[in-house]
Design an enzyme around this catalytic site. Structure first.
Site, mmCIF file in Angstrom:
data_model
loop_
_atom_site.group_PDB
_atom_site.id
_atom_site.type_symbol
_atom_site.label_atom_id
_atom_site.label_comp_id
_atom_site.label_asym_id
_atom_site.label_seq_id
_atom_site.Cartn_x
_atom_site.Cartn_y
_atom_site.Cartn_z
ATOM 1 C CB SER A 201 73.692 31.589 94.360
ATOM 2 O OG SER A 201 74.078 32.533 93.397
ATOM 3 C CG ASP A 278 76.587 27.613 87.989
ATOM 4 O OD1 ASP A 278 76.279 28.630 87.348
ATOM 5 O OD2 ASP A 278 76.448 27.514 89.222
ATOM 6 C CG HIS A 313 73.541 28.996 89.774
ATOM 7 N ND1 HIS A 313 74.782 28.969 90.383
ATOM 8 C CD2 HIS A 313 72.851 30.006 90.378
ATOM 9 C CE1 HIS A 313 74.840 29.919 91.307
ATOM 10 N NE2 HIS A 313 73.687 30.560 91.336
#
Length: 338
Positions: A201, A278, A313
């Site tokens: 991320s 995600d 995620h």
């Protein structure tokens, strides 16, 4: 005749714990060492006062050790903590091993990756040292740093801030690419020139820009669900405005997609991994498609793009595929599989 003074630690003297295979450590301090004098031998390296580490914890794991260290960071002007996994070869024979850096995402500390990813099993199999720093400076007091999850504490974005009051401490890019590399080289048995980087991320963004801005520093790079084009997403725009300023032209050097479009150095391969369930992908926070399009137009950049059906995620996603990423890095770093 004067009394012999008691032995005590002088104010502001550096200290650290000597590494130990058993997990125990010895606390050491130096009396008024000159700034450039040599300190103590660690894994065959002589370390100076500004490179000293304090061992906070150490546990046996897959015949290696998962450690946590703390040190005083000159770059960030605060104390910082980071994790280190040492495979058995690095402990028993002090064999120089390739090193892999992992950068975590928003709200994380060094602990998340250590406790949730399960990477240690794979690092042990491939004989890799793995280093994972925190995501922002800690222990400082800046107005507004704790007001939001996506800016300030836990959200350093791996840039060097130019705006006040952030510019004094929030220099995570220089910390990761310079000071932390120097600390690791000085204190751990790392193989010269065998260094990789990956992240998740915000940390995936960090891994990409650290590699793209420093051709040759990292021999391998990969990213889980990276913020690939921060100039165009809400998270990135907030961070870049706050840390760098309102002039969007200044953002280019901190945006992986822009860096890919401008890259003209040694050919670089980027391994991008993305879960298709995600929510942040759907919300256009990550924008890997923009980076891939930029790479398609640049012969110096090669990409591997893996889409994972049904994965989101979080760390269940990371733990499912972290072994594949570590094997990828091990192959490029020419690690010796156990």
């Amino acid at each position: 005749m004067s009394k012999k003074p008691r032995l005590k630690r002088p104010a502001n003297s550096p200290s650290f714990r000597l590494p130990s295979i058993s997990g125990r450590s010895s606390f050491v301090f130096l009396f008024n060492p000159p700034k450039k004098t040599l300190g103590v031998l660690s894994f065959g390296h002589i370390i100076t006062a500004n490179m000293m580490l304090e061992l906070i914890s150490s546990v046996k794991c897959f015949e290696g050790e998962q450690r946590v260290y703390q040190h005083s960071s000159k770059t960030l002007d605060c104390d910082m903590t980071f994790g280190v996994f040492l495979p058995a070869a690095a402990l028993e024979d002090k064999t120089p091993c390739p090193v892999l850096f992992f950068l975590s995402g928003l709200t994380c500390t060094h602990e998340n990756f250590i406790q949730k990813s399960g990477f240690q099993k794979y690092a042990a199999q491939h004989g890799l040292i793995v280093v994972n720093p925190d995501t922002s400076p800690r222990g400082i007091k800046l107005e507004g740093q704790d007001d939001a999850y996506d800016f300030g504490s836990g959200a350093g974005f791996y840039v060097d801030a130019k705006q006040e009051p952030w510019s004094k401490h929030y220099k995570m890019y220089s910390y990761v690419t310079e000071e932390l590399v120097e600390l690791v080289n000085a204190n751990l048995p790392v193989a010269a020139g065998k260094r990789g980087i990956f992240g998740h991320s915000m940390g995936g963004h960090g891994a990409l820009i650290c590699a793209l801005k420093n051709p040759g520093l990292y021999k391998s790079v990969s990213a889980f669900a990276p913020i690939a084009n921060p100039s165009e997403g809400a998270w990135g725009q907030k961070a870049l405005t706050g840390y760098i300023g309102a002039n969007k032209a200044d953002w280019d050097q901190w945006d992986a997609t822009r860096l890919v479009s401008q890259y003209e150095s040694t050919p670089q391969e980027l391994f991008i991994d993305q879960g298709l369930a995600d929510n942040f992908l759907a919300a256009k926070q990550l924008l890997p498609e923009n980076l891939l399009a930029a790479a398609d137009s640049n012969e110096h950049i090669q990409t591997i793009y893996k889409q994972r059906e049904g994965y989101d995620h979080g760390y269940f996603y990371i733990s499912t595929f972290v072994g594949e990423h570590i094997a990828y890095h091990a192959n490029l770093l020419k690690a010796t599989k156990v």
